[in-house]
Structure formats: structure tokens, C-alpha cells
Design a protein around this motif. Sequence first.
Motif, PDB file in Angstrom:
ATOM      1  N   MET A  87       0.720  -1.445   0.427  1.00 55.94           N
ATOM      2  CA  MET A  87       0.031  -0.371  -0.071  1.00 55.94           C
ATOM      3  C   MET A  87       0.872   0.833   0.107  1.00 55.94           C
ATOM      4  O   MET A  87      -0.210   2.179  -0.503  1.00 55.94           O
ATOM      5  CB  MET A  87      -0.748  -0.326   1.030  1.00 55.94           C
ATOM      6  N   THR A  88       2.163   1.641   0.345  1.00 54.28           N
ATOM      7  CA  THR A  88       2.954   2.200   0.994  1.00 54.28           C
ATOM      8  C   THR A  88       4.012   2.512  -0.314  1.00 54.28           C
ATOM      9  O   THR A  88       3.522   4.020  -0.940  1.00 54.28           O
ATOM     10  CB  THR A  88       3.670   2.535   2.287  1.00 54.28           C
ATOM     11  N   ASP A  89       3.853   1.698  -1.116  1.00 55.82           N
ATOM     12  CA  ASP A  89       5.030   1.387  -2.198  1.00 55.82           C
ATOM     13  C   ASP A  89       3.708   1.174  -3.553  1.00 55.82           C
ATOM     14  O   ASP A  89       3.776   1.851  -4.494  1.00 55.82           O
ATOM     15  CB  ASP A  89       6.079   1.070  -2.106  1.00 55.82           C
ATOM     16  N   SER A  90       2.804   1.827  -3.192  1.00 52.16           N
ATOM     17  CA  SER A  90       1.698   1.487  -4.494  1.00 52.16           C
ATOM     18  C   SER A  90       2.301   0.476  -5.345  1.00 52.16           C
ATOM     19  O   SER A  90       2.389   0.186  -6.302  1.00 52.16           O
ATOM     20  CB  SER A  90       1.229   3.304  -5.147  1.00 52.16           C
ATOM     21  N   THR A  91       1.498  -0.681  -4.730  1.00 51.12           N
ATOM     22  CA  THR A  91       1.788  -1.783  -5.430  1.00 51.12           C
ATOM     23  C   THR A  91       1.423  -2.657  -5.838  1.00 51.12           C
ATOM     24  O   THR A  91       0.121  -3.078  -5.110  1.00 51.12           O
ATOM     25  CB  THR A  91       3.163  -3.485  -4.515  1.00 51.12           C
ATOM     26  N   PRO A  92       0.889  -3.661  -7.229  1.00 50.37           N
ATOM     27  CA  PRO A  92      -0.853  -3.582  -7.372  1.00 50.37           C
ATOM     28  C   PRO A  92      -1.296  -5.171  -7.162  1.00 50.37           C
ATOM     29  O   PRO A  92      -0.173  -5.778  -7.925  1.00 50.37           O
ATOM     30  CB  PRO A  92      -0.914  -3.803  -9.200  1.00 50.37           C
ATOM     31  N   LEU A  93      -2.079  -5.198  -5.497  1.00 59.27           N
ATOM     32  CA  LEU A  93      -1.906  -6.686  -5.276  1.00 59.27           C
ATOM     33  C   LEU A  93      -3.167  -7.315  -5.618  1.00 59.27           C
ATOM     34  O   LEU A  93      -4.275  -6.364  -4.985  1.00 59.27           O
ATOM     35  CB  LEU A  93      -1.141  -7.023  -4.253  1.00 59.27           C
ATOM     36  N   VAL A  94      -3.291  -8.700  -5.670  1.00 56.79           N
ATOM     37  CA  VAL A  94      -5.315  -9.271  -5.880  1.00 56.79           C
ATOM     38  C   VAL A  94      -4.226  -9.947  -4.126  1.00 56.79           C
ATOM     39  O   VAL A  94      -3.580 -11.243  -4.236  1.00 56.79           O
ATOM     40  CB  VAL A  94      -5.388  -9.620  -6.419  1.00 56.79           C
TER      41      VAL A  94
END
Length: 553
Positions: A87-94
Motif C-alpha cells: 500500500m505504501t509503495d503503490s504496488t498492485p496486488l490481489v
Amino acid sequence: MTGAERVWHTLRELGLHTVFGVPGGAVLPLVDALSQTEDMAFIVTRHESAAIHAADGFARAGGTPGVALVTSGPGGTNALTGLMTAMTDSTPLVVLVGQVPTGLIGTDAFQEADVFTMALPVVKHSWKVSEVDEVGRIIRAAYRVASSGRPGPVLVELPKDVQMAEESRPGPEKVQLPSEPWRLSPLEAARFSAYVRRARRPVLYVGGGVVASGVAPWIQAWAERYQVPVTTTLMGIGAFPANHPLSLGMLGMHGTFAANHAVQAADLILALGVRFDDRVTGRIDSFAPHAHIVHVEVDASERNKIVTPHLTLKGDLREVLPILDRLVPEALHDEWLETIRQWQTEHPLKVPEAPSGRLSTAAALRALSNRLNDQDVVVTDVGQHQMWAALFVPRAKPRSFITSGGAGTMGYGLPAAIGASLARAGTGRVVLIAGDGSLQMNLQELATVAQYQVPVTIVVMNNGGHGMVRQWQDLFHGRRRHGVALTNPDFVDLARVFGIAGMTATSMEELEAALEALPATQGPALLEVAIDPNEMVFPMVPSGKSLSEVIEG
């Protein structure tokens, strides 16, 4: 299809081929369906936090969302650190989290936990799935939400009975995210144009948003046309070639002298894909005191949060930069660039001499860097070695430097390197630079490396403790060292126990020999480098000080 089958069918349609996770009782239907899904690899990590970090590294290196599967209760709670990091580093995860059957929710059933509520502050969006006919639509929406706008992690909670139920209607509904074409108002255009045409000391300040949105080519084009120097955040490394004549390097707490002083002297800052993190700005009231600041930002929560720009353009860089491009003129800023070159000449990055018989970390990392090419990916863990790598292992391409920036999560590096290596298979080596302390936060993932023969090169900078904490204790707490010394295993012997090639270096001669031998190693390898336990990473701006108050060493 069952709900579990629909999950993987939908993700496979979206292009997914690799899932990270740990199986458990509440996700057994999903695991069973996954085993019967063609062309879908299940990489089983040894801990759920590592599964999330591995999916993070996969997403960061490959540019598509990473997917992780964890079971209910402790499986979900172990995932929270990874979600916060992403979240802090704006990484797209599901992230798919199992849950007890719907009829048992709220009864304190075995391995029941309200992970959905716990995760709310550290995810972009969450879904609780209660009907099997909603599974396909929600999975498709989750994948798209994770990667749209400002990327981030999303969570989908799947009760076991929903996984096992059969759909009453076939196929998911397609999801269309609302979007409107971005427009620049006449007033915004006039102000932007006036700023760039009047500036005599401009700086381009770029961050992870430039990497995530794939707009790095625009940055280089602007820099060369407008003759503007470029500085990057830690997350923005690779967004602009570090060896380019207009590169200032990284700015902030451990940024270069030239980058920090350029920002403080600038009369215009074009801030793209950044969030003005405190490690970048130093003391807020003294940040860029002479500059007009233009901030392009897609996330409403980051606008005017820390620094109040003179012009905020609200939009996605992919849409904004092509429109702004016609307003960026050809220009010469010879006097400004000459000042910067003088700073770079008079205040270069210094490679300290280590005590006799020891290696300087900076010198060791420069030797490593000389062996890398532009296709290789560097992953770091968190600590002194992370800052040394940011300074002394320059990168020229986006997605070639992966680290935990905003959260500073120790233990991120090894699993993230696993994910990055699987995402970039066949397109360059993945090299992990870790400290002895941070590596041990997820040391069990050496077993994952060995099981899947992930061809990652692990470089352990061993100073026998938590080096960054010790540095702060020495500088700001009267040299009272407490809780920083570590009794470490023999990392080389440990690697060999797992079937991983291991070697060590205590001198530059041994290091060069090991680096020469590494490319011939088939599969994973670990190189332990003994470094000075008292060495400090410089430059450094003390916390709460202005960027111009830099300690050079």
C-alpha cells in the motif's frame, strides 16, 4: 463452475500465470481447483508474509498485479505487513484470504479472524464474497482496481462454503471502471507555461509513480529538450538513467549533495509521481524555499498533504504528460547546469577506506555494479545496505531497482527477489542485496529458493548487526549501542545445506574472484561479503534538518 474454479478461470483469462501463497484448511477448495488449472504455477512460500512480498516483487518487476493466496485466521494476519508494504509503495496486488464457512462467521470458529476489518487501513479496496455468483465479477473488479489509478493492494475474503458452491449462472459480468478523458483548463495551461518559461533553475523531481505508470520516456525527453536536471526518490530509481549527464541521483536523507542543494536552490520543481515523503523533504518549512512547485498527482489523498504546491494537476501521468508536452519548451540553462556540475565535482559520493583486512561497502557494491547490465534487476532489503545500493548501484531502466521504500519493511528483500526472478525469467539476472539482519527476517525463504531453483543471486553484506540502528545510536544517542549486535549463522554453510551454491569474500581480491565465478553458477547462489561493523552510510541529512544541512562523512 464452483466458486474456487471461477477464481482461477477468471485470473487465467486476465493473464495470470503465477500465484504465491501457503495452503490451509479454509482455502483447500481453492488449492484443489488451482491444481487442476492449466498453466498456473503455485509457489508455496514458507510464511504468509513472504508470499505477499513475493507477489509484490513479481508485480514490481513485471508490471502486472501480483496474486497471493493465504488461509483464514493467522494466515490472513500474517499477510498484513505485506499489504501495508504494498500500500505504501503503490504496488498492485490481489490477495485472496480464506474464511470459515458463512454459517460459522462470528462464532470464534477455528482459525476465524476478521482480517477484512483489520486490513482496511492497508488496502486500496476490499470485498467480502457471500454469493458464489458474484465471484467472477469481484475477482475481475479486484484485478482492475489494483492496477488502475494509483496502484495498490486489494483483498478478497472467500468463505469456504462459497468456494465449494456451484454457480447458478455461467460466466462473470464484465467490469467497466468509470473514466473520463483528462483535460487541462486554460488557467492551468497558462500557469504551467508561465512557470516553465520563466524558470532559470528548474528541477525535475520524479518518483515511483513514473515507474508504475510507464512514462519514463517522457521524463528523458523533457529533460533533454528543456535541459533540466533530474532527481529521483528511492522508489523512482531507474525512472531516469543514473548515468545521464542531467542526472542528480537520489535526493533526501541519504541523497547526493548535488540533488539536495539543487532542490534547495531551484526556482521551479516539477514533481511527478511523488508524495513528498518526509525522508525526501527534510524539514518541511525549509523545503525548496525559492521554488514554484508543480505537482501532478492521481491520488486525491496525496494532494496538498505535506507540501502545498503552487499548481496541482489532478490526473494520471499517462494522460497528463502527453498534454503538458506541448507546453515544455526547448531551453538552455547553462549557468544552472554549470553550478550543478561544480557541486558534483566538489562534493562527489565518497568511497571510504575500510580498516585493514575489511571491505568498504561502497567499494564492494561498485564492484558488483560493474558486473551488471541494464537488463538485470537489483532488489534490496532494508537498512544501510539499501542506501548504499541506492547510491552506488546506479540503474538505467524502470523496474530494475526494487525495494521497500515507504514502509521500510525488513525481510522484504528475499521473497521479493523470488517474485521478481519469476516475473523476469529469461530477461536478466535478479540480484538481491541484503544485510545480515534483514535477511534473517525471512531467512526461511531460502527453502523456497531451493525448492523451485529460483536463479536469484543473494549478496549478504555482513556487518554483524542492525547497522542503520547502530548508526543512529552512534550519531544521536551518545554511542549507546543496545540491541544491535547479532550472533549470526554461517550464511555460506546455511546456503549449502539448502543446496544453494555459497561463497564468501573478505577482501577485494576474493570479491572480484567470486563475482567472476557467479555467472557460471546454474541456479541460485549466495555470496557473503564481510564488511566493517562500524562503517556509516553517508551523505546523511539528520532527521528534522533542512536538505542543505547534509553530513558528507
